[in-house]
Design an enzyme around this catalytic site. Sequence first.
Site, PDB file in Angstrom:
ATOM      1  N   THR A   1      -6.359   3.748  -5.442  1.00  0.00           N
ATOM      2  CA  THR A   1      -6.075   3.491  -4.035  1.00  0.00           C
ATOM      3  C   THR A   1      -5.188   4.616  -3.520  1.00  0.00           C
ATOM      4  O   THR A   1      -4.495   5.280  -4.301  1.00  0.00           O
ATOM      5  CB  THR A   1      -5.377   2.140  -3.843  1.00  0.00           C
ATOM      6  OG1 THR A   1      -5.122   1.931  -2.441  1.00  0.00           O
ATOM      7  CG2 THR A   1      -4.054   2.061  -4.585  1.00  0.00           C
TER       8      THR A   1
ATOM      9  N   SER B   1      -3.217   3.712  -0.845  1.00  0.00           N
ATOM     10  CA  SER B   1      -2.256   2.890  -0.098  1.00  0.00           C
ATOM     11  C   SER B   1      -1.068   2.537  -0.984  1.00  0.00           C
ATOM     12  O   SER B   1      -1.233   1.982  -2.073  1.00  0.00           O
ATOM     13  CB  SER B   1      -2.951   1.609   0.374  1.00  0.00           C
ATOM     14  OG  SER B   1      -2.005   0.632   0.764  1.00  0.00           O
TER      15      SER B   1
ATOM     16  N   GLU C   1       1.183   0.230  -0.377  1.00  0.00           N
ATOM     17  CA  GLU C   1       1.313  -1.224  -0.435  1.00  0.00           C
ATOM     18  C   GLU C   1       0.284  -1.834  -1.383  1.00  0.00           C
ATOM     19  O   GLU C   1       0.599  -2.733  -2.175  1.00  0.00           O
ATOM     20  CB  GLU C   1       1.174  -1.830   0.960  1.00  0.00           C
ATOM     21  CG  GLU C   1       2.299  -1.466   1.931  1.00  0.00           C
ATOM     22  CD  GLU C   1       2.112  -0.110   2.584  1.00  0.00           C
ATOM     23  OE1 GLU C   1       1.088   0.560   2.276  1.00  0.00           O
ATOM     24  OE2 GLU C   1       2.966   0.288   3.384  1.00  0.00           O
ATOM     25  N   GLN C   2      -0.953  -1.349  -1.294  1.00  0.00           N
ATOM     26  CA  GLN C   2      -1.992  -1.887  -2.164  1.00  0.00           C
ATOM     27  C   GLN C   2      -1.706  -1.540  -3.617  1.00  0.00           C
ATOM     28  O   GLN C   2      -1.929  -2.359  -4.516  1.00  0.00           O
ATOM     29  CB  GLN C   2      -3.365  -1.357  -1.757  1.00  0.00           C
ATOM     30  CG  GLN C   2      -4.503  -1.988  -2.550  1.00  0.00           C
ATOM     31  CD  GLN C   2      -5.870  -1.538  -2.077  1.00  0.00           C
ATOM     32  OE1 GLN C   2      -5.975  -0.764  -1.140  1.00  0.00           O
ATOM     33  NE2 GLN C   2      -6.899  -2.021  -2.729  1.00  0.00           N
TER      34      GLN C   2
ATOM     35  N   CYS D   1     -19.315  -8.944  14.854  1.00  0.00           N
ATOM     36  CA  CYS D   1     -19.980  -8.569  13.605  1.00  0.00           C
ATOM     37  C   CYS D   1     -21.029  -9.600  13.192  1.00  0.00           C
ATOM     38  O   CYS D   1     -22.109  -9.233  12.715  1.00  0.00           O
ATOM     39  CB  CYS D   1     -18.949  -8.382  12.494  1.00  0.00           C
ATOM     40  SG  CYS D   1     -17.871  -6.965  12.737  1.00  0.00           S
TER      41      CYS D   1
END
Length: 232
Positions: free
Chosen positions: A34, A36, A38-39, A202
């Site tokens: 990742t 990110s 945070e991820q 969507c």
Amino acid sequence: MSAPSIICWKSVPAGGGLALHAARTRGCRVTTTTISEEQYAHTAQRIREAGLEDRITLLKRDYRALEGRYDRLVSVEMIEAVGHQYLATYLSTVDRLLDDDGLALIQAITIRDQRYEAAKREVDFIKRYIFPGGFLPSHQAMLESIARRTQLNVLALDEIGAHYARTLCEWRRRFEARLEHIRTLGYDERFIRMWRYYLCYCEGGFRERTIGASQWLLAKPGSRRAPLTGAP
């Protein structure tokens, strides 16, 4: 026989669920990445809590900088985040990371071939408010890049867009049932209206087949995988 090595890519903050599932239920040695912060922190915590540090390698690295070779590669709706100008780069990276007999499974949200070129230039509601910089590939665009930039063969292509329409309907139903809780988390009425519209927008796209969702099973030339007949 050694455990197969698998690399997992997921564009949204799913907390490493795919990597955890593969390591826990299939005994794979999994690498997942990742960009990110945070991820990365959240996924690292989940891996520690599951006691799977010896099975899962978590990286904080751009997919284009990944190294090594893997038996399997799984990419779930990451392709939409790379940008249309990097579609060939993404697919050639899949090719580069696979062993000579490797397999890749790619799940992608797609747009109709007839709309692909126009959609690349447009900034619609999704691109403006939900996924800035995102794009939807088409089947033809993917096939052309696979043929031009990789050695990969298409073994199977399964269109699952109709299932996604139902999924979005369920997400919206559950979202509406939890509005008071959502407000306690600090989300205002503008966010609620925007997210409601996004889910409806969507769902309609999938029902009308303006957009779709597909799963691609791709193989390196050395793969001699048995046909998908359902038989042992």
